[in-house]
Scaffold this motif. Structure first.
Motif, PDB file in Angstrom:
ATOM      1  N   GLU A 156       0.623  -1.237   0.088  1.00  0.00           N
ATOM      2  CA  GLU A 156       0.301  -0.058  -0.283  1.00  0.00           C
ATOM      3  C   GLU A 156       1.037   0.970  -0.033  1.00  0.00           C
ATOM      4  O   GLU A 156       0.607   2.399  -0.155  1.00  0.00           O
ATOM      5  CB  GLU A 156      -0.711  -0.242   0.889  1.00  0.00           C
ATOM      6  N   PHE A 157       2.128   0.832   0.055  1.00  0.00           N
ATOM      7  CA  PHE A 157       2.989   2.072   0.113  1.00  0.00           C
ATOM      8  C   PHE A 157       4.097   2.642  -1.252  1.00  0.00           C
ATOM      9  O   PHE A 157       4.415   1.304  -2.290  1.00  0.00           O
ATOM     10  CB  PHE A 157       4.005   1.669   1.319  1.00  0.00           C
ATOM     11  N   SER A 158       4.043   3.183  -1.970  1.00  0.00           N
ATOM     12  CA  SER A 158       5.371   3.438  -3.110  1.00  0.00           C
ATOM     13  C   SER A 158       6.663   3.225  -2.361  1.00  0.00           C
ATOM     14  O   SER A 158       6.882   3.077  -1.330  1.00  0.00           O
ATOM     15  CB  SER A 158       5.386   5.452  -3.120  1.00  0.00           C
ATOM     16  N   GLY A 159       7.598   3.036  -3.336  1.00  0.00           N
ATOM     17  CA  GLY A 159       8.577   2.476  -3.260  1.00  0.00           C
ATOM     18  C   GLY A 159       9.703   3.388  -1.912  1.00  0.00           C
ATOM     19  O   GLY A 159      10.735   3.091  -1.367  1.00  0.00           O
ATOM     20  N   GLY A 160       9.677   4.661  -2.469  1.00  0.00           N
ATOM     21  CA  GLY A 160       9.878   5.614  -1.728  1.00  0.00           C
ATOM     22  C   GLY A 160      10.094   5.703   0.045  1.00  0.00           C
ATOM     23  O   GLY A 160      10.059   5.285   0.701  1.00  0.00           O
ATOM     24  N   GLN A 161       8.652   5.070  -0.194  1.00  0.00           N
ATOM     25  CA  GLN A 161       8.285   4.880   1.448  1.00  0.00           C
ATOM     26  C   GLN A 161       7.905   3.779   2.012  1.00  0.00           C
ATOM     27  O   GLN A 161       8.380   3.522   3.088  1.00  0.00           O
ATOM     28  CB  GLN A 161       6.791   4.901   1.642  1.00  0.00           C
ATOM     29  N   ARG A 162       7.839   2.612   1.236  1.00  0.00           N
ATOM     30  CA  ARG A 162       8.574   1.275   1.564  1.00  0.00           C
ATOM     31  C   ARG A 162      10.046   1.761   1.910  1.00  0.00           C
ATOM     32  O   ARG A 162      10.833   0.803   3.097  1.00  0.00           O
ATOM     33  CB  ARG A 162       8.418   0.510   0.709  1.00  0.00           C
ATOM     34  N   GLN A 163      11.158   2.282   1.243  1.00  0.00           N
ATOM     35  CA  GLN A 163      12.529   2.134   1.617  1.00  0.00           C
ATOM     36  C   GLN A 163      12.680   3.630   2.986  1.00  0.00           C
ATOM     37  O   GLN A 163      13.500   2.688   3.904  1.00  0.00           O
ATOM     38  CB  GLN A 163      13.223   3.171   1.106  1.00  0.00           C
ATOM     39  N   ARG A 164      11.207   3.649   3.274  1.00  0.00           N
ATOM     40  CA  ARG A 164      11.250   4.733   5.064  1.00  0.00           C
ATOM     41  C   ARG A 164      11.078   3.731   6.090  1.00  0.00           C
ATOM     42  O   ARG A 164      11.565   3.685   7.190  1.00  0.00           O
ATOM     43  CB  ARG A 164      10.250   5.736   5.058  1.00  0.00           C
ATOM     44  N   ILE A 165      10.041   2.560   5.682  1.00  0.00           N
ATOM     45  CA  ILE A 165      10.246   1.900   6.328  1.00  0.00           C
ATOM     46  C   ILE A 165      10.658   0.500   6.681  1.00  0.00           C
ATOM     47  O   ILE A 165      11.428   0.343   8.323  1.00  0.00           O
ATOM     48  CB  ILE A 165       8.643   0.327   5.808  1.00  0.00           C
ATOM     49  N   ALA A 166      11.767   0.109   5.874  1.00  0.00           N
ATOM     50  CA  ALA A 166      13.145  -0.705   6.107  1.00  0.00           C
ATOM     51  C   ALA A 166      13.712   0.165   6.705  1.00  0.00           C
ATOM     52  O   ALA A 166      14.732  -0.084   8.316  1.00  0.00           O
ATOM     53  CB  ALA A 166      13.640  -0.413   4.740  1.00  0.00           C
ATOM     54  N   ILE A 167      14.149   1.434   6.568  1.00  0.00           N
ATOM     55  CA  ILE A 167      15.310   2.764   7.497  1.00  0.00           C
ATOM     56  C   ILE A 167      15.108   2.662   8.435  1.00  0.00           C
ATOM     57  O   ILE A 167      15.229   2.567   9.901  1.00  0.00           O
ATOM     58  CB  ILE A 167      15.298   4.144   7.360  1.00  0.00           C
ATOM     59  N   ALA A 168      13.160   2.883   9.061  1.00  0.00           N
ATOM     60  CA  ALA A 168      12.424   2.768  10.870  1.00  0.00           C
ATOM     61  C   ALA A 168      12.916   1.284  11.147  1.00  0.00           C
ATOM     62  O   ALA A 168      13.554   0.909  11.858  1.00  0.00           O
ATOM     63  CB  ALA A 168      11.353   2.693  10.753  1.00  0.00           C
TER      64      ALA A 168
END
Length: 322
Positions: A156-168
């Motif tokens: 449900e997220f864009s690629g950039g948002q998914r990378q933010r989740i991975a960073i979190a």
């Protein structure tokens, strides 16, 4: 000078090439990493660049303790990591985290963001269970995601948002060192700058140390404090970031920089075209490994492996020209 968080000394990793099944015999060794040394200090970024197959990812796997080295040492906060066992190894894995190239394949598609980000806290028993939701909300806020993101799935997220989740998720256990393996190469160009700025902001806020592995020289130049250039398992040049980009000494580094897009279309520079292909790490050339493709090769280059020399303060090159 800042404290050294990561110290790599004489690191080697050889993979055997075998023939046969029941009575296999070793035909040779692939020298994926062959005697590299570098240091990454607190609050700084060490960038590792080079062509595909030069040994960058193998180096990252050795630092993450996913592989054992053939020779050499990796020290994190003055502790040799490949001798750790039990609780000590668990604590080490908590202190060193990774962010991978493809955020979609590195996130479990069947779990909500709350479970993905909170899993390290549960597995490592880092917090009481009642405190975990608050920590998840804090982490999502740190990477610029709204609180309701915790209830959604990765698709449900864009690629950039998914990378933010991975960073979190990587920040959940408050690590000292983050290994960033091509963290923006799978993202749209318009999103890359946002993620790079996020990484720089988090580094400034939390005092993180990064090992950045990348092909994109513009990304390395923007983020890295110091840079190491790898060729066929060896570091051929290391220097501070701007020093290396403005005064490259090794012919291979010069060729890499000439192949990168200039920051402005009006900038003119000499193009360096290398002949041939990268040799197989199973059959490493004698002498300098780069000499079969080097435009400045001399007779000694085919016979003697060049020593690493300091050509300027903090600038080291392995080349007979110096």
């Amino acid at each position: 000078m800042a404290e050294a968080v990561l110290e790599v000394q004489g690191l080697k990793k050889y993979f055997p090439v075998r023939r046969g099944v029941l009575r296999s015999r070793v035909l040779g060794w692939v020298k994926a990493v062959d005697g590299i040394s570098f240091t990454a200090r607190r609050g700084e970024t060490f960038g590792l660049v080079g062509e595909s197959g030069c040994g960058k990812t193998t180096t990252a796997r050795l630092i993450l303790s996913l592989d054992r080295p053939t020779e050499g040492a990796v020290q994190v906060l003055d502790r040799e990591i490949h001798g750790l066992r039990g609780r000590d190894l668990q604590r080490y894995r908590a202190s060193v985290q990774a962010v991978f190239q493809d955020p979609y394949s590195s996130l479990n598609p069947r779990k909500r963001v709350r479970s993905i980000v909170g899993e390290p806290l549960v597995v490592n028993r880092a917090l009481p269970r009642r405190a975990i939701p608050g920590r998840i909300a804090e982490l999502l806020d740190q990477v610029g995601l709204p609180p309701n993101s915790a209830d959604l799935y990765p698709h449900e997220f864009s690629g950039g948002q998914r990378q933010r989740i991975a960073i979190a998720r990587a920040l959940a256990l408050k690590p000292s060192l983050l290994v960033l393996d091509e963290p923006v190469s799978a993202l749209d160009v318009s999103i890359r700058a946002q993620i790079m700025n996020l990484l720089k902001d988090l580094q400034a806020q939390l005092g993180l140390t990064y090992l950045l592995i990348a092909h994109d020289l513009a990304t390395v130049r923007y983020i890295a404090t110091s840079v190491g250039v790898m060729y066929l398992g060896r570091l051929v040049e290391t220097a501070e970031g701007e020093e290396l980009f403005s005064r490259p000494h090794h012919p291979y580094t010069q060729a890499l920089l000439s192949a990168a897009l200039p920051s402005h279309p009006d900038i003119k520079r000499e193009e360096v075209i290398l002949p041939g292909e990268v040799p197989s790490p199973l059959h490493v050339p004698s002498g300098c490994r780069f000499h079969p493709r080097c435009p400045a090769a001399m007779p000694i280059c085919a016979e003697v492996d060049p020593a690493v020399r300091e050509v300027r303060p903090g600038h080291h090159v392995a080349c007979h020209l110096y």
